[in-house]
Design an enzyme around this catalytic site. Structure first.
Site, PDB file in Angstrom:
ATOM      1  NE  ARG A 172     -10.882  -9.559  -2.622  1.00  0.00           N
ATOM      2  CZ  ARG A 172     -11.147  -8.389  -3.408  1.00  0.00           C
ATOM      3  NH1 ARG A 172     -11.449  -8.920  -4.515  1.00  0.00           N
ATOM      4  NH2 ARG A 172     -11.213  -7.413  -3.186  1.00  0.00           N
ATOM      5  CE  LYS A 180      -3.999  -1.602   2.241  1.00  0.00           C
ATOM      6  NZ  LYS A 180      -5.075  -1.257   1.462  1.00  0.00           N
TER       7      LYS A 180
HETATM    8  N1  BES Z   1      -8.056  -3.151   3.921  1.00  0.00           N
HETATM    9  C1  BES Z   1      -8.376  -2.939   2.596  1.00  0.00           C
HETATM   10  C2  BES Z   1      -9.659  -1.955   2.307  1.00  0.00           C
HETATM   11  C3  BES Z   1      -9.754  -0.744   3.034  1.00  0.00           C
HETATM   12  C4  BES Z   1      -9.540   0.461   2.421  1.00  0.00           C
HETATM   13  C5  BES Z   1     -10.274  -0.678   4.522  1.00  0.00           C
HETATM   14  C6  BES Z   1      -9.942   1.545   2.916  1.00  0.00           C
HETATM   15  C7  BES Z   1     -10.432   0.609   4.895  1.00  0.00           C
HETATM   16  C8  BES Z   1     -10.199   1.528   4.447  1.00  0.00           C
HETATM   17  C9  BES Z   1      -8.433  -3.944   1.758  1.00  0.00           C
HETATM   18  O1  BES Z   1      -7.711  -5.080   2.289  1.00  0.00           O
HETATM   19  C10 BES Z   1      -7.675  -3.800   0.677  1.00  0.00           C
HETATM   20  O2  BES Z   1      -6.798  -3.413   0.438  1.00  0.00           O
HETATM   21  N2  BES Z   1      -8.529  -3.813  -0.570  1.00  0.00           N
HETATM   22  C11 BES Z   1      -8.048  -3.657  -1.891  1.00  0.00           C
HETATM   23  C12 BES Z   1      -8.591  -4.411  -2.803  1.00  0.00           C
HETATM   24  C13 BES Z   1      -7.959  -4.340  -4.170  1.00  0.00           C
HETATM   25  C14 BES Z   1      -6.757  -4.737  -4.131  1.00  0.00           C
HETATM   26  C15 BES Z   1      -8.605  -5.184  -5.114  1.00  0.00           C
HETATM   27  C16 BES Z   1      -8.718  -2.070  -2.042  1.00  0.00           C
HETATM   28  O3  BES Z   1      -9.808  -1.831  -1.904  1.00  0.00           O
HETATM   29  O4  BES Z   1      -8.070  -1.338  -2.797  1.00  0.00           O
HETATM   30 ZN    ZN Z   2      -5.517  -5.024   1.701  1.00  0.00          ZN
END
Ligand code: BES
Ligand code: ZN
Ligand code: ZN
Length: 488
Positions: free
Chosen positions: A342, A268
């Site tokens: 997921r 991230k």
């Molecule tokens: N934990 C994150 C989602 C999230 C984003 C929670 C903002 C709280 C605030 C999740 O694990 C994630 O990183 N999701 C990705 C998925 C993508 C890589 C398909 C996302 O939403 O960008």
């Molecule tokens: Zn994530």
């Protein structure tokens, strides 16, 4: 916190909270209060309209009255917020016992609102100074021995039950505030395990945990994969609450418990990464709800499951493109290691479905940034094909203010998740509709359960509020789940 009742104004202490509804009669209520408390006559002439969260402080002899505006026909949520705000602002000035004058609360659903107000009083005492070295001294109303005396015309059994419920709910929510506010160096999967065990003992439910090597032995390969680069072992925590009388319904609540989400090798960006300490918000909701459900002895059989791991970077981490196994037997192509929620949920859902055969399954997860973009900071995504379940959950959201909005679940969205070399991939082909494709991925691991719903609560677990202007824990989902289960 301790609450007691009285019917006599003489029994009230010197600090008193008086909730007031906004109505045509607000003026006459002010006159009554002036008379009852022998407040200065000028008070009855004030133009104060009891708007939501509006506080009017009145000095009457030795007494300080905090008139709390509740707005017009307040929902329980508004009642909680208004009272919580008043307590939060004034708690340092409060005496160790305060009064709650409920005589002027002439409203529909009056007892329910009393429970909500009580909830607000307890929540208002929260301090998020977990790691401050010069904490405010815990004296008077901040101390453990603080009490509230409620002045009400009648305190029948239902009224007392509502007060107990508001109080118990707040106690659970406060524990969840602390848990979610903890950063990743103070919170790992075993922290969630410890809390589950402690709560299980105190509230009366069983706790079983598979951790580290046992996770692999049980075949929870997807959960294991997410945590494999972390020195802190992953865990599947299973809590089971059985009421004394045989329950008609068995419900499973499943929470994403990623104690920190770096994104893994699909790292991230660093700017907001610290907020990922709250990536266990789904687990927090389940832990909190189990706590209240058991304390209030609801007549429902509840299985709470927390799938917990730390999504870390490191030489042993899963890499984009890796194919992993899962509890269901299906293989997963991990195209993005940041879509890890997921994966842990896939195993949580498959495990509880196979081993407990619940009538209803609800999972909660801070799953996608996509749902935040779609619905913002206050509303969570509600994903289910079951109309009846959707309506009931939506209703619970309206009642508790932990709002949900239905999103589509058409099968076309699943096409994006098809993999060429494994059973399914964990990332959509396009970057569109990410919250929906994530939900469709989960659906694959529910074995077509007819009563399953997924709540994407990303963005809901930390907000700016009266506790501070950084992100602060909300305990989103605790009240929602409790309310939903209670009304089954
Ligand atoms: N934990 C994150 C989602 C999230 C984003 C929670 C903002 C709280 C605030 C999740 O694990 C994630 O990183 N999701 C990705 C998925 C993508 C890589 C398909 C996302 O939403 O960008
Ligand atoms: Zn994530
Ligand atoms: Zn995540």
């Amino acid at each position: 916190m301790k609450f007691s009742f009285t019917t006599s104004i003489d029994k009230l202490p010197n600090t008193i909270i008086i909730p007031i509804w906004k109505s045509k009669n607000t003026k006459s209520v002010l006159r009554q209060i002036t008379k009852t408390y022998q407040a200065p006559a000028s008070v009855s002439k004030l133009t104060w309209s009891a708007d939501e969260k509006d506080i009017l402080t009145v000095y009457a002899g030795d007494r300080t009255l905090h008139l709390v505006g509740m707005g017009q026909e307040p929902s329980p949520r508004t009642a909680t917020k208004s009272v919580r705000n008043c307590v939060h602002k004034n708690k340092k000035k409060f005496t160790s016992t305060i009064g709650l004058d409920w005589q002027f609360a002439k409203a529909k659903k009056q007892t329910e609102l009393l429970g909500a107000a009580v909830n607000g009083i307890v929540l208002g005492r929260y301090d998020n100074n977990l790691y401050k070295t010069n904490k405010d001294p815990k004296k008077d109303f901040m101390s453990a021995s603080a009490k509230v005396v409620i002045l009400a015309e009648k305190a029948d059994a239902t009224t007392k039950q509502m007060v107990r419920e508001g109080n118990m709910l707040a106690a659970a929510q406060l524990r969840i505030f602390d848990l979610v506010n903890k950063p990743a160096n103070k919170k790992i999967p075993s922290t969630l395990t410890a809390l589950a065990k402690r709560n299980g003992k105190a509230s009366g439910y069983k706790v079983k945990v598979y951790s580290g090597k046992e996770v692999v032995k049980k075949g929870l390969h997807a959960l294991h994969a997410v945590g494999q680069a972390s020195p802190n072992p992953s865990a599947l925590i299973i809590m089971e609450y059985k009421p004394k009388k045989k329950a008609k319904t068995k419900i499973a609540l499943i929470g994403k418990g990623v104690t920190f989400d770096t994104g893994g090798v699909s790292l991230k960006p660093s700017s907001n990464m610290h907020l990922m300490k709250s990536d266990m918000g789904g687990a927090a909701a389940v832990l909190g709800a189990m706590d209240v459900i058991a304390k209030m002895n609801l007549n429902v059989h509840v299985i709470g499951v927390v799938a917990s791991a730390e999504n870390n970077i490191g030489s042993t981490a899963i890499k984009p493109g890796d194919i992993i196994d899962s509890y269901s037997g299906k293989t997963i192509e991990v195209l993005n290691t940041d879509a890890e929620g997921r994966l842990v949920l896939a195993d949580g859902l498959a495990y509880v479905n196979k081993n407990y055969k619940p009538d209803i399954m609800i999972d909660l997860a801070t799953l996608t940034g996509s749902v935040v973009r779609a619905l913002g900071k206050t509303t969570a995504g509600l994903f289910t094909k079951n109309k009846d379940l959707s309506a009931k959950l939506y209703q619970a959201g309206e009642q508790t203010g932990e709002r949900l909005w239905p999103m589509p679940m058409w099968d076309e969205y699943l096409d994006e998740m098809k993999s060429d070399i494994a059973d399914i991939k964990n990332l959509g082909t396009s970057s569109n509709a990410g919250a929906i494709t994530a939900a469709k991925f989960l659906e694959v691991f529910t074995n077509e359960h007819p009563n399953w719903a997924h709540l994407d609560i990303a963005g809901k677990t930390l907000t700016d509020n009266e506790f501070g202007n950084q992100a602060n824990a909300t305990a989103f989902g605790v009240h929602l789940l409790y309310h939903f289960v209670k009304n089954l």
